[in-house]
Structure formats: C-alpha cells, structure tokens
Design a protein around this motif. Structure first.
Motif, PDB file in Angstrom:
ATOM      1  N   PHE A  83    -100.859   5.876   1.201  1.00  0.00           N
ATOM      2  CA  PHE A  83     -99.446   5.907   1.560  1.00  0.00           C
ATOM      3  C   PHE A  83     -98.810   4.529   1.367  1.00  0.00           C
ATOM      4  O   PHE A  83     -97.680   4.424   0.871  1.00  0.00           O
ATOM      5  CB  PHE A  83     -99.264   6.410   2.990  1.00  0.00           C
ATOM      6  N   ASP A  84     -99.532   3.484   1.722  1.00  0.00           N
ATOM      7  CA  ASP A  84     -99.016   2.126   1.534  1.00  0.00           C
ATOM      8  C   ASP A  84     -98.849   1.800   0.055  1.00  0.00           C
ATOM      9  O   ASP A  84     -97.834   1.218  -0.337  1.00  0.00           O
ATOM     10  CB  ASP A  84     -99.954   1.091   2.169  1.00  0.00           C
ATOM     11  N   ILE A  85     -99.825   2.165  -0.757  1.00  0.00           N
ATOM     12  CA  ILE A  85     -99.721   1.806  -2.176  1.00  0.00           C
ATOM     13  C   ILE A  85     -98.643   2.622  -2.889  1.00  0.00           C
ATOM     14  O   ILE A  85     -98.000   2.119  -3.814  1.00  0.00           O
ATOM     15  CB  ILE A  85    -101.083   1.859  -2.920  1.00  0.00           C
ATOM     16  N   VAL A  86     -98.400   3.844  -2.437  1.00  0.00           N
ATOM     17  CA  VAL A  86     -97.301   4.637  -3.011  1.00  0.00           C
ATOM     18  C   VAL A  86     -95.963   4.021  -2.610  1.00  0.00           C
ATOM     19  O   VAL A  86     -95.058   3.879  -3.442  1.00  0.00           O
ATOM     20  CB  VAL A  86     -97.394   6.114  -2.591  1.00  0.00           C
ATOM     21  N   GLU A  87     -95.836   3.616  -1.356  1.00  0.00           N
ATOM     22  CA  GLU A  87     -94.593   2.971  -0.923  1.00  0.00           C
ATOM     23  C   GLU A  87     -94.345   1.670  -1.687  1.00  0.00           C
ATOM     24  O   GLU A  87     -93.214   1.376  -2.080  1.00  0.00           O
ATOM     25  CB  GLU A  87     -94.611   2.710   0.579  1.00  0.00           C
ATOM     26  N   GLU A  88     -95.411   0.885  -1.925  1.00  0.00           N
ATOM     27  CA  GLU A  88     -95.281  -0.345  -2.715  1.00  0.00           C
ATOM     28  C   GLU A  88     -94.800  -0.021  -4.124  1.00  0.00           C
ATOM     29  O   GLU A  88     -93.933  -0.713  -4.666  1.00  0.00           O
ATOM     30  CB  GLU A  88     -96.620  -1.076  -2.791  1.00  0.00           C
ATOM     31  N   LYS A  89     -95.337   1.030  -4.709  1.00  0.00           N
ATOM     32  CA  LYS A  89     -94.960   1.422  -6.066  1.00  0.00           C
ATOM     33  C   LYS A  89     -93.517   1.907  -6.124  1.00  0.00           C
ATOM     34  O   LYS A  89     -92.805   1.646  -7.101  1.00  0.00           O
ATOM     35  CB  LYS A  89     -95.926   2.492  -6.589  1.00  0.00           C
ATOM     36  N   ILE A  90     -93.062   2.599  -5.090  1.00  0.00           N
ATOM     37  CA  ILE A  90     -91.663   3.027  -5.035  1.00  0.00           C
ATOM     38  C   ILE A  90     -90.746   1.797  -5.066  1.00  0.00           C
ATOM     39  O   ILE A  90     -89.730   1.784  -5.781  1.00  0.00           O
ATOM     40  CB  ILE A  90     -91.397   3.896  -3.787  1.00  0.00           C
ATOM     41  N   LYS A  91     -91.096   0.764  -4.316  1.00  0.00           N
ATOM     42  CA  LYS A  91     -90.287  -0.464  -4.302  1.00  0.00           C
ATOM     43  C   LYS A  91     -90.265  -1.125  -5.678  1.00  0.00           C
ATOM     44  O   LYS A  91     -89.216  -1.587  -6.136  1.00  0.00           O
ATOM     45  CB  LYS A  91     -90.829  -1.439  -3.250  1.00  0.00           C
ATOM     46  N   ILE A  92     -91.417  -1.169  -6.325  1.00  0.00           N
ATOM     47  CA  ILE A  92     -91.496  -1.749  -7.678  1.00  0.00           C
ATOM     48  C   ILE A  92     -90.637  -0.942  -8.646  1.00  0.00           C
ATOM     49  O   ILE A  92     -89.862  -1.495  -9.433  1.00  0.00           O
ATOM     50  CB  ILE A  92     -92.962  -1.805  -8.157  1.00  0.00           C
ATOM     51  N   ALA A  94     -88.129   0.981  -7.937  1.00  0.00           N
ATOM     52  CA  ALA A  94     -86.706   0.871  -7.598  1.00  0.00           C
ATOM     53  C   ALA A  94     -86.080  -0.319  -8.317  1.00  0.00           C
ATOM     54  O   ALA A  94     -84.917  -0.265  -8.731  1.00  0.00           O
ATOM     55  CB  ALA A  94     -86.532   0.744  -6.089  1.00  0.00           C
ATOM     56  N   LYS A  95     -86.844  -1.385  -8.494  1.00  0.00           N
ATOM     57  CA  LYS A  95     -86.353  -2.558  -9.237  1.00  0.00           C
ATOM     58  C   LYS A  95     -86.320  -2.281 -10.739  1.00  0.00           C
ATOM     59  O   LYS A  95     -85.407  -2.706 -11.442  1.00  0.00           O
ATOM     60  CB  LYS A  95     -87.221  -3.773  -8.932  1.00  0.00           C
ATOM     61  N   LYS A  96     -87.347  -1.580 -11.223  1.00  0.00           N
ATOM     62  CA  LYS A  96     -87.406  -1.256 -12.655  1.00  0.00           C
ATOM     63  C   LYS A  96     -86.345  -0.238 -13.053  1.00  0.00           C
ATOM     64  O   LYS A  96     -85.853  -0.259 -14.178  1.00  0.00           O
ATOM     65  CB  LYS A  96     -88.778  -0.664 -13.014  1.00  0.00           C
ATOM     66  N   TYR A  97     -86.062   0.675 -12.136  1.00  0.00           N
ATOM     67  CA  TYR A  97     -85.153   1.792 -12.415  1.00  0.00           C
ATOM     68  C   TYR A  97     -83.996   1.820 -11.420  1.00  0.00           C
ATOM     69  O   TYR A  97     -83.921   2.712 -10.573  1.00  0.00           O
ATOM     70  CB  TYR A  97     -85.925   3.122 -12.352  1.00  0.00           C
ATOM     71  N   PRO A  98     -83.075   0.866 -11.517  1.00  0.00           N
ATOM     72  CA  PRO A  98     -81.936   0.895 -10.598  1.00  0.00           C
ATOM     73  C   PRO A  98     -81.107   2.163 -10.824  1.00  0.00           C
ATOM     74  O   PRO A  98     -80.972   2.629 -11.961  1.00  0.00           O
ATOM     75  CB  PRO A  98     -81.145  -0.367 -10.960  1.00  0.00           C
ATOM     76  N   VAL A  99     -80.606   2.709  -9.747  1.00  0.00           N
ATOM     77  CA  VAL A  99     -79.888   3.988  -9.801  1.00  0.00           C
ATOM     78  C   VAL A  99     -78.776   3.954 -10.838  1.00  0.00           C
ATOM     79  O   VAL A  99     -78.627   4.896 -11.631  1.00  0.00           O
ATOM     80  CB  VAL A  99     -79.327   4.365  -8.407  1.00  0.00           C
ATOM     81  N   ASP A 100     -78.015   2.877 -10.884  1.00  0.00           N
ATOM     82  CA  ASP A 100     -76.871   2.831 -11.796  1.00  0.00           C
ATOM     83  C   ASP A 100     -77.274   2.885 -13.268  1.00  0.00           C
ATOM     84  O   ASP A 100     -76.482   3.283 -14.111  1.00  0.00           O
ATOM     85  CB  ASP A 100     -76.002   1.595 -11.521  1.00  0.00           C
ATOM     86  N   LYS A 101     -78.508   2.533 -13.591  1.00  0.00           N
ATOM     87  CA  LYS A 101     -78.971   2.590 -14.982  1.00  0.00           C
ATOM     88  C   LYS A 101     -79.875   3.783 -15.261  1.00  0.00           C
ATOM     89  O   LYS A 101     -79.910   4.290 -16.376  1.00  0.00           O
ATOM     90  CB  LYS A 101     -79.720   1.301 -15.339  1.00  0.00           C
ATOM     91  N   LYS A 107     -85.406   7.812 -19.758  1.00  0.00           N
ATOM     92  CA  LYS A 107     -85.795   6.639 -20.531  1.00  0.00           C
ATOM     93  C   LYS A 107     -86.686   5.713 -19.714  1.00  0.00           C
ATOM     94  O   LYS A 107     -86.513   5.577 -18.501  1.00  0.00           O
ATOM     95  CB  LYS A 107     -84.565   5.859 -20.984  1.00  0.00           C
ATOM     96  N   LYS A 108     -87.600   5.062 -20.411  1.00  0.00           N
ATOM     97  CA  LYS A 108     -88.453   4.071 -19.781  1.00  0.00           C
ATOM     98  C   LYS A 108     -87.604   2.848 -19.412  1.00  0.00           C
ATOM     99  O   LYS A 108     -86.610   2.557 -20.085  1.00  0.00           O
ATOM    100  CB  LYS A 108     -89.591   3.674 -20.731  1.00  0.00           C
ATOM    101  N   TYR A 109     -88.029   2.127 -18.381  1.00  0.00           N
ATOM    102  CA  TYR A 109     -87.238   1.006 -17.889  1.00  0.00           C
ATOM    103  C   TYR A 109     -86.961  -0.042 -18.970  1.00  0.00           C
ATOM    104  O   TYR A 109     -85.943  -0.717 -18.946  1.00  0.00           O
ATOM    105  CB  TYR A 109     -87.909   0.353 -16.677  1.00  0.00           C
ATOM    106  N   THR A 110     -87.851  -0.156 -19.938  1.00  0.00           N
ATOM    107  CA  THR A 110     -87.649  -1.121 -21.018  1.00  0.00           C
ATOM    108  C   THR A 110     -86.536  -0.685 -21.976  1.00  0.00           C
ATOM    109  O   THR A 110     -86.057  -1.478 -22.777  1.00  0.00           O
ATOM    110  CB  THR A 110     -88.949  -1.336 -21.808  1.00  0.00           C
TER     111      THR A 110
END
Length: 112
Positions: A83-92, A94-101, A107-110
């Motif tokens: 559960f902790d590692i999934v939550e960490e990945k969600i945070k990562i 969220a930065k890679k895939y900001p809602v507005d983009k 599409k991949k974050y790149t």
C-alpha cells in the motif's frame, strides 16, 4: 492494513507448510508474476473490446489472485508495504501526468 496482514499470514502459512519458501527468491517470484499476468492476458486474447468485457469473472479473479499472491510475497521478502509503495507511485505519477496535460489522453508522459 489489518486485512492485508491477515491475508499475508495465510499466504505465508500456505507456502511454509509446503516448504516452498526455498523456491521464492526474487527472480522466481518476479517471473511467477509475469507468467500469471500472461495467463490473465490470455483470457482476453483475440477478443473484441466488447467480448473482453464478458470474460468469465471467476477466471479473472483466479489469475488476479495468483498475481497478487506472488506480488505480496515479493513485497514481504523485501519488507515492502504494498500500500505504501502504490501510494508513493501515485505521487510520482501525479508529477509525471499533471491533470491539465494528461486528462483524457493515453500518451506517455514524455509525449505530453
């Protein structure tokens, strides 16, 4: 978390009663996850999108249970809380895939 610990205890007990821990090194657990994921994929092979939504849910449950069981055992081996590692990945992510983009696109974050 209590439910996870209860399931993990049962899973370890099942494994240990059969003396299978000797086979559960990181490589074999990771390989088992991959194989079980392939078995899940096989349920959907050659089906249309509509047909894939009608796959026998009991078969899906069985394959997901296998995948999760091996994933839980691999996490436990390395003292990781799933559960902790999934939550960490969600945070990562969220930065890679900001809602507005990322909203509404696969599409991949790149490529955003």
């Amino acid at each position: 978390m209590e439910r996870y610990n209860e399931v993990l205890t049962k899973l370890i007990d099942f494994r240990d009663k059969r003396d299978w821990k000797q086979f559960h090194d990181s490589k074999n657990l990771a390989t088992a996850i991959s194989i079980e994921a392939s078995e899940l994929n096989e349920l959907y092979l050659w089906k249309t999108v509509m047909e894939s939504e009608e796959v026998d849910i009991n078969k899906v449950k069985e394959e997901l249970a296998d995948i999760l069981s091996f994933a839980f055992l691999l996490a436990e081996k390395h003292k990781l809380n799933p559960f902790d590692i999934v939550e960490e990945k969600i945070k990562i992510n969220a930065k890679k895939y900001p809602v507005d983009k990322a909203k509404g696109t696969a599409k991949k974050y790149t490529d955003l």
